[in-house]
Design a protein around this motif. Structure first.
Motif, PDB file in Angstrom:
ATOM      1  N   ASP A 199      55.298  41.943  85.886  1.00  0.00           N
ATOM      2  CA  ASP A 199      55.944  41.754  84.570  1.00  0.00           C
ATOM      3  C   ASP A 199      55.132  42.437  83.476  1.00  0.00           C
ATOM      4  O   ASP A 199      55.677  43.101  82.584  1.00  0.00           O
ATOM      5  CB  ASP A 199      56.111  40.272  84.267  1.00  0.00           C
ATOM      6  CG  ASP A 199      57.108  39.596  85.203  1.00  0.00           C
ATOM      7  OD1 ASP A 199      57.917  40.340  85.824  1.00  0.00           O
ATOM      8  OD2 ASP A 199      57.094  38.360  85.289  1.00  0.00           O
ATOM      9  N   ALA A 200      53.829  42.254  83.522  1.00  0.00           N
ATOM     10  CA  ALA A 200      52.957  42.863  82.513  1.00  0.00           C
ATOM     11  C   ALA A 200      53.030  44.384  82.601  1.00  0.00           C
ATOM     12  O   ALA A 200      53.020  45.087  81.580  1.00  0.00           O
ATOM     13  CB  ALA A 200      51.532  42.378  82.698  1.00  0.00           C
ATOM     14  N   ALA A 201      53.125  44.903  83.823  1.00  0.00           N
ATOM     15  CA  ALA A 201      53.214  46.359  84.007  1.00  0.00           C
ATOM     16  C   ALA A 201      54.514  46.907  83.424  1.00  0.00           C
ATOM     17  O   ALA A 201      54.539  47.991  82.809  1.00  0.00           O
ATOM     18  CB  ALA A 201      53.110  46.699  85.489  1.00  0.00           C
ATOM     19  N   GLY A 202      55.625  46.153  83.599  1.00  0.00           N
ATOM     20  CA  GLY A 202      56.910  46.591  83.025  1.00  0.00           C
ATOM     21  C   GLY A 202      56.858  46.635  81.509  1.00  0.00           C
ATOM     22  O   GLY A 202      57.334  47.589  80.869  1.00  0.00           O
ATOM     23  N   LYS A 203      56.305  45.575  80.927  1.00  0.00           N
ATOM     24  CA  LYS A 203      56.180  45.550  79.468  1.00  0.00           C
ATOM     25  C   LYS A 203      55.239  46.647  78.972  1.00  0.00           C
ATOM     26  O   LYS A 203      55.468  47.261  77.932  1.00  0.00           O
ATOM     27  CB  LYS A 203      55.684  44.182  79.021  1.00  0.00           C
ATOM     28  CG  LYS A 203      56.681  43.047  79.278  1.00  0.00           C
ATOM     29  CD  LYS A 203      56.102  41.700  78.858  1.00  0.00           C
ATOM     30  CE  LYS A 203      57.088  40.575  79.143  1.00  0.00           C
ATOM     31  NZ  LYS A 203      56.513  39.241  78.768  1.00  0.00           N
ATOM     32  N   LEU A 204      54.174  46.872  79.731  1.00  0.00           N
ATOM     33  CA  LEU A 204      53.211  47.900  79.360  1.00  0.00           C
ATOM     34  C   LEU A 204      53.875  49.282  79.354  1.00  0.00           C
ATOM     35  O   LEU A 204      53.627  50.100  78.454  1.00  0.00           O
ATOM     36  CB  LEU A 204      52.035  47.887  80.335  1.00  0.00           C
ATOM     37  CG  LEU A 204      50.933  48.921  80.083  1.00  0.00           C
ATOM     38  CD1 LEU A 204      50.317  48.737  78.703  1.00  0.00           C
ATOM     39  CD2 LEU A 204      49.856  48.813  81.175  1.00  0.00           C
ATOM     40  N   ALA A 205      54.726  49.551  80.311  1.00  0.00           N
ATOM     41  CA  ALA A 205      55.421  50.841  80.371  1.00  0.00           C
ATOM     42  C   ALA A 205      56.327  51.037  79.155  1.00  0.00           C
ATOM     43  O   ALA A 205      56.413  52.133  78.580  1.00  0.00           O
ATOM     44  CB  ALA A 205      56.236  50.935  81.662  1.00  0.00           C
ATOM     45  N   THR A 206      57.019  49.942  78.782  1.00  0.00           N
ATOM     46  CA  THR A 206      57.891  50.016  77.599  1.00  0.00           C
ATOM     47  C   THR A 206      57.087  50.317  76.345  1.00  0.00           C
ATOM     48  O   THR A 206      57.467  51.158  75.512  1.00  0.00           O
ATOM     49  CB  THR A 206      58.666  48.706  77.430  1.00  0.00           C
ATOM     50  OG1 THR A 206      59.469  48.472  78.598  1.00  0.00           O
ATOM     51  CG2 THR A 206      59.552  48.754  76.192  1.00  0.00           C
TER      52      THR A 206
END
Length: 410
Positions: free
Chosen positions: A193-200
């Motif tokens: 989840d943190a990686a997805g938000k980080l990409a955004t």
């Protein structure tokens, strides 16, 4: 107090035989000669005396085209004027009566009609140009204000984007830390989840960084435009103030000389030289005023001039709430160009109307205003028959007062 009307076209056409064997000084007011001389000065640069002699000579050569001073006019008007006058009969019958009386009087008396009902706009022309210079400066300042507002908006946008990038970078650091801690703690879903938000967040940072240079460049260009506009506006302000002050000073000096001359300081043989010097000084002052007026016109890109532009004041000298600008063009033809109704409109818009009328007059002289004459009246009877049907009476009467108007009762 009436509402403003846009410049409205009227045409008057004379039907009398032209005058013969008379000089221009006998048939044309001095201010018209002076205005024509000033226009010639602006075009040729020759001295005032020479320009005036040339104007007189040219008009004398065309003397067979000058109508007698007592010749009347036929009347023609545009659809706008027709509708305005017809509506005025309904909304302001007393004012309509004054206008009709003035028009009938002009149709009867023609060129012999003078002050206070008919006056020249020649003296209003420099005033109109000076006000136009002020309006032009105000328009430049408004454009400058718009550029400054755009620059301020661009600066705000740069700051907003920079703040956004800073905030996103902070969020990026936090998400990277959260992702690492989740991985270290063995929480793969939380790390995902943190990686997805980080990409955004990283994508948003990249977009903002791509946008920022363009916004900064826009701000730079607006800043340069602001400086150019400001410099030009200041140059224009100085130029217009110099022209206005120069004209005011030259006009004041001429009035002083004329006042001194009016005291009667000439008359015997010993004073003739002084009188000649005074006339030479007045001619030089006229030339100076003509040059300054021409400069103001050139600054404004004003092609037309006030030569032949006159003002009809229905109800003068007691009333001045309606003004009609017109011209006798060509000889034997009177052309009404603008109508101003209401004291506030006359006060606020008269100079602008003079400029607009000069432009319209130039168009008419160039044959570019066929809309000028839609409704035509060959005599006062036909004119009154339309606006006061059944009350035309004897159309040969001279309507100098309400009760003198043919068939119209006040």
């Amino acid at each position: 107090m009436g509402s403003p009307y846009p410049p409205i076209v009227i045409t008057l056409r004379g039907g009398q035989a032209p005058g013969q064997g008379r000089r221009i000084e006998d048939t044309v007011p001095h201010d018209k000669i002076k205005g024509a001389a000033r226009k010639r000065i602006a075009a040729t640069g020759e001295p005032y005396a020479a320009a005036r002699r040339a104007v007189v000579t040219e008009h004398d050569a065309a003397g067979d085209q000058v109508p007698p001073s007592g010749a009347g006019y036929a009347l023609a008007m545009s659809g706008e004027i027709h509708d305005w006058l017809a509506d005025l009969r309904r909304t302001g019958p007393a004012a309509a009566l004054r206008v009709v009386q003035a028009l009938v009087t002009m149709m009867e008396k023609g060129a012999s009609l003078g002050d206070p009902l008919v006056t020249s706009t020649a003296d209003s022309w420099p005033w109109a140009l000076m006000q136009a210079l002020d309006r032009s400066y105000q328009e430049r300042m408004e454009r400058l204000t718009a550029v400054r507002r755009g620059e301020a908006d661009a600066a705000t946008l740069v700051k907003d984007i920079q703040d956004q990038v800073a905030a996103l970078q902070t969020a990026q650091a936090k998400l990277q830390d959260l992702q690492h801690r989740a991985l270290d703690a063995g929480r793969p879903q939380e790390a995902t989840d943190a990686a997805g938000k980080l990409a955004t967040v990283q994508q948003q940072i990249a977009q903002a960084r791509r946008l920022l240079p363009a916004v900064i460049e826009t701000r730079r260009r607006l800043d340069q435009a602001n400086q150019r506009f400001q410099a030009r506006a200041e140059t224009w302000r100085v130029r217009k103030e110099v022209l206005k002050a120069s004209y005011t000073a030259a006009s004041g000096s001429l009035r002083v000389r004329e006042a001194i001359a009016a005291l009667g300081l000439t008359g015997d043989d010993g004073d003739r030289q002084d009188q000649g010097s005074g006339e030479a000084s007045s001619a030089a002052a006229d030339a100076r005023l003509a040059d300054l007026t021409a400069q103001m016109g050139r600054e404004l890109g004003q092609q037309g001039g006030p030569e032949g532009l006159l003002e009809l004041r229905p109800g003068a000298p007691l009333r001045s709430d309606i003004r009609i600008l017109f011209a006798v063009e060509p000889p034997g033809t009177a052309l009404l160009i603008a109508v101003l109704e209401g004291l506030d409109v006359v006060e606020d818009q008269f100079p602008e109307a003079v400029l607009a009328s000069a432009d319209m007059l130039a168009r008419v002289r160039a044959g570019q205003a066929p809309e000028a004459a839609v409704h035509n009246y060959d005599n006062t009877r036909s004119f009154l028959a339309e606006f006061y049907p059944g009350n035309t009476g004897d159309a040969s009467a001279e309507p100098t007062t309400p009760r003198d108007t043919p068939g119209i009762r006040d």
